[in-house]
Design a protein around this motif. Structure first.
Motif, PDB file in Angstrom:
ATOM      1  N   ILE A 165      36.364  32.687  30.966  1.00 60.62           N
ATOM      2  CA  ILE A 165      35.558  32.764  32.192  1.00 60.62           C
ATOM      3  C   ILE A 165      34.335  33.657  32.019  1.00 60.62           C
ATOM      4  O   ILE A 165      33.229  33.298  32.422  1.00 60.62           O
ATOM      5  CB  ILE A 165      36.424  33.285  33.365  1.00 60.62           C
ATOM      6  N   ASN A 172      27.836  36.211  37.660  1.00 59.44           N
ATOM      7  CA  ASN A 172      28.784  35.797  38.692  1.00 59.44           C
ATOM      8  C   ASN A 172      30.176  35.508  38.133  1.00 59.44           C
ATOM      9  O   ASN A 172      31.161  35.511  38.872  1.00 59.44           O
ATOM     10  CB  ASN A 172      28.267  34.558  39.427  1.00 59.44           C
ATOM     11  N   SER A 173      30.251  35.260  36.819  1.00 60.78           N
ATOM     12  CA  SER A 173      31.569  35.027  36.221  1.00 60.78           C
ATOM     13  C   SER A 173      32.446  36.271  36.335  1.00 60.78           C
ATOM     14  O   SER A 173      33.669  36.165  36.434  1.00 60.78           O
ATOM     15  CB  SER A 173      31.423  34.602  34.757  1.00 60.78           C
ATOM     16  N   THR A 175      32.353  38.324  38.881  1.00 63.41           N
ATOM     17  CA  THR A 175      32.837  38.337  40.263  1.00 63.41           C
ATOM     18  C   THR A 175      34.142  37.563  40.381  1.00 63.41           C
ATOM     19  O   THR A 175      35.077  37.989  41.068  1.00 63.41           O
ATOM     20  CB  THR A 175      31.780  37.727  41.204  1.00 63.41           C
ATOM     21  N   VAL A 176      34.215  36.442  39.696  1.00 62.96           N
ATOM     22  CA  VAL A 176      35.447  35.654  39.694  1.00 62.96           C
ATOM     23  C   VAL A 176      36.612  36.480  39.138  1.00 62.96           C
ATOM     24  O   VAL A 176      37.717  36.486  39.694  1.00 62.96           O
ATOM     25  CB  VAL A 176      35.259  34.363  38.872  1.00 62.96           C
ATOM     26  N   LEU A 179      37.772  39.215  41.764  1.00 61.65           N
ATOM     27  CA  LEU A 179      38.459  38.664  42.928  1.00 61.65           C
ATOM     28  C   LEU A 179      39.849  38.142  42.550  1.00 61.65           C
ATOM     29  O   LEU A 179      40.800  38.262  43.329  1.00 61.65           O
ATOM     30  CB  LEU A 179      37.619  37.559  43.565  1.00 61.65           C
ATOM     31  N   LEU A 180      39.972  37.571  41.362  1.00 65.09           N
ATOM     32  CA  LEU A 180      41.293  37.156  40.899  1.00 65.09           C
ATOM     33  C   LEU A 180      42.228  38.356  40.759  1.00 65.09           C
ATOM     34  O   LEU A 180      43.412  38.290  41.129  1.00 65.09           O
ATOM     35  CB  LEU A 180      41.171  36.417  39.557  1.00 65.09           C
TER      36      LEU A 180
END
Length: 420
Positions: A165, A172-173, A175-176, A179-180
Motif C-alpha cells: 500500500i 494519501n497511501s 492515510t490508508v 486509518l486501518l
C-alpha cells in the motif's frame, strides 16, 4: 513419525479459553501495528519532510510520554483492574493514529506522538497484567510465548500489506495505513469485552511504588532490559526501515518484506524455543539472546557497507531472521520472569516498571540512533552490537542475585520423577 507428532503436541500451550480470546484480539491489533510501524519514520521524513534527527526525537518523545503514563497504568491496573485500563488505552490510541494523516510539521508530529505515548504507556502493563491474571504460573512461559507469536503473526501480515500500500510518491497511501490501524484498536476493544476480568487482590490499596523501588534485583533486571531495548529492538523496528531506504537503497515493498520476516521468524520459532528453554537457566538464555542480536546487527552493517538495492535487501532479510531467534528467547524469558519476581498485590506496578524498560529503550535508541543515522549511519550498527555483548555479560552477572526458585524456566507439564 510418532515422535514427531508427539513433539508437535507438546508445543500446544494448553491455556484457558480467555487467554486465547485475548490473544485473538492482540492478533487483530498487531496487524494494525504491522501496517504502520515500518513506515513511521519514513512517513515523517520522506513524506512530510521532517529531518531524520527530529523524526527520531519524536519517536523518543512518544516513549518519554509512555514512560510517565506507565506509572499511572500500573497503579490503576492494581486498583481498578487491568481490563478496564486496557480498554481506555485502546480508545486513546485509536484517536492518536486517526490524527497521524494531519501531521505536516515537526510540532504537529510531537503533539500526536505525545497522545500516542499516553495510550501506549499504559497498554503494555495492563495487557501483561491481564494475561498473568488469566494464566496459571506453570503456564506463563508458553502463554507469553504465544502472545509474542500472535502479535508477530499480526505484524508480519500487516507489514506485507503495508509494503503493497505505502508509497512515498502517494502521501494519501499513508492515510490508508493509519486509518486501518485505528480500526484494529477498535476491533481489539470489542474482542476484549468477551474476556473475563480476573479478581483484584484484596490488599490492592496497600501497595506503594516505593516497595517496587526497594527491590534492587528487579530494578537491575529492568535496567538490563532497557539497555537491550535501546541497542537492539528499538533500532531494528524504528530505524532499520529508514536505513534500508536511504542508505542501502531498498524500496518500500522490500522493506515491508524485511519487516515481516522478523515476525514470520518468531511465528515459526517461538513455541519450539519456549519448549527448549523449559528446565534451563533463564539468564543464560538472555545472554545468548544478546550474542544472537550482535550477529544480526553486524549483518545490518554489512548490508549498508558493501551492498545496495536487492542485494542489500536479501542480506537484511537474513539479519531479520537471525534477530527473530533472539526475540524468541526474549519472549519466553523476560515477561514470565518479571511476573515470577512480583508480589501478587504489586503485579500491575511491577509489570509497569518492566514495560517502562521498553519505553526507556525506545527513548535512548531512536533519539541517539536517529542523529547517528543522520550523520554516521554505518557507525550505528557496530556500536549497538558491542552494547549487546556487554549486556550479555551483565545478564550472567545478575543471575546470582535472583531467588533460586525463579532462575529456571518451569516445565509447562508435571515432570514425573525418574524410577531410577
Amino acid at each position: 513419525m510418532h515422535s514427531a507428532s508427539a513433539y508437535l503436541r507438546s508445543l500446544d500451550p494448553r491455556l484457558p479459553r480467555d487467554v486465547y480470546v485475548l490473544q485473538f484480539g492482540g492478533l487483530l491489533n498487531a496487524f494494525g501495528n504491522g501496517i504502520v510501524l515500518p513506515f513511521l519514520i519514513i512517513y515523517l521524513h520522506n513524506v512530510r519532510g521532517i529531518p531524520l534527527g527530529l523524526a527520531g526525537l519524536a519517536a523518543a518523545t512518544q516513549s518519554a510520554t509512555a514512560l510517565a503514563s506507565g506509572f499511572v497504568g500500573g497503579t490503576l491496573s492494581d486498583r481498578i483492574g487491568a481490563k478496564r485500563v486496557l480498554l481506555g488505552t485502546l480508545a486513546i490510541m485509536t484517536v492518536a493514529f486517526a490524527l497521524m494523516p494531519l501531521i505536516r510539521t515537526a510540532p504537529e508530529a510531537f503533539a500526536v506522538y505525545i497522545l500516542w505515548g499516553i495510550g501506549s504507556g499504559s497498554f503494555w502493563p495492563s495487557q501483561s497484567a491481564l494475561l498473568a491474571g488469566l494464566t496459571p504460573r506453570e503456564r506463563r512461559s508458553p502463554a507469553y510465548a504465544l502472545q509474542r507469536l500472535t502479535m508477530n503473526l499480526g505484524v508480519a501480515m500487516g507489514g506485507v500489506a503495508a509494503g503493497l500500500i505505502a508509497s512515498v510518491a502517494h502521501p494519501n497511501s499513508f492515510t490508508v495505513l493509519f486509518l486501518l490501524d485505528s480500526a484494529t484498536f477498535v476491533a481489539y476493544a470489542f474482542v476484549l469485552m468477551r474476556v473475563r476480568a480476573p479478581e483484584l487482590h484484596p490488599d490492592r490499596q496497600g501497595g506503594r511504588w516505593r516497595d517496587v523501588a526497594r527491590d534492587r534485583t528487579f530494578v537491575a533486571y529492568t535496567l538490563l532490559n532497557a539497555a537491550f531495548m535501546a541497542a537492539a529492538i528499538s533500532l531494528m523496528v524504528e530505524l532499520l526501515p529508514a536505513f534500508a531506504k536511504n542508505t542501502a537503497q531498498v524500496n518500500e515493498r522490500e522493506i515491508g518484506i524485511i519487516f515481516a520476516l522478523d515476525s514470520i521468524g518468531i511465528v515459526l520459532f517461538q513455541l519450539p524455543v519456549a519448549k527448549l528453554l523449559e528446565g534451563r537457566r533463564r539468564m543464560r538464555g538472555l545472554a545468548a539472546m544478546g550474542v544472537v542480536w550482535c550477529v544480526s546487527l553486524v549483518l545490518v552493517w554489512t548490508a549498508g557497507k558493501w551492498t545496495t538495492a536487492t542485494a542489500a535487501a536479501l542480506l537484511l532479510c537474513l539479519a531479520m531472521l537471525v534477530f527473530a531467534l533472539g526475540e524468541c528467547l526474549h519472549g519466553a524469558i523476560h515477561a514470565p520472569l518479571g511476573v515470577d519476581l512480583a508480589p501478587p498485590r504489586l503485579l500491575g506496578r511491577y509489570l509497569a516498571l518492566s514495560s517502562l524498560s521498553w519505553q526507556v529503550g525506545w527513548i535512548v535508541g531512536p533519539a541517539g540512533g536517529g542523529f547517528m543515522l543522520q550523520h554516521h549511519p554505518l557507525l550505528l550498527w557496530p556500536v549497538a552490537a558491542a552494547v549487546n555483548l556487554f549486556c550479555s555479560g551483565a545478564a550472567l552477572a545478575l543471575e546470582r542475585r535472583l531467588p533460586a526458585d525463579v532462575r529456571i524456566t518451569p516445565f509447562s507439564t508435571v515432570v514425573q520423577p525418574s524410577s531410577a
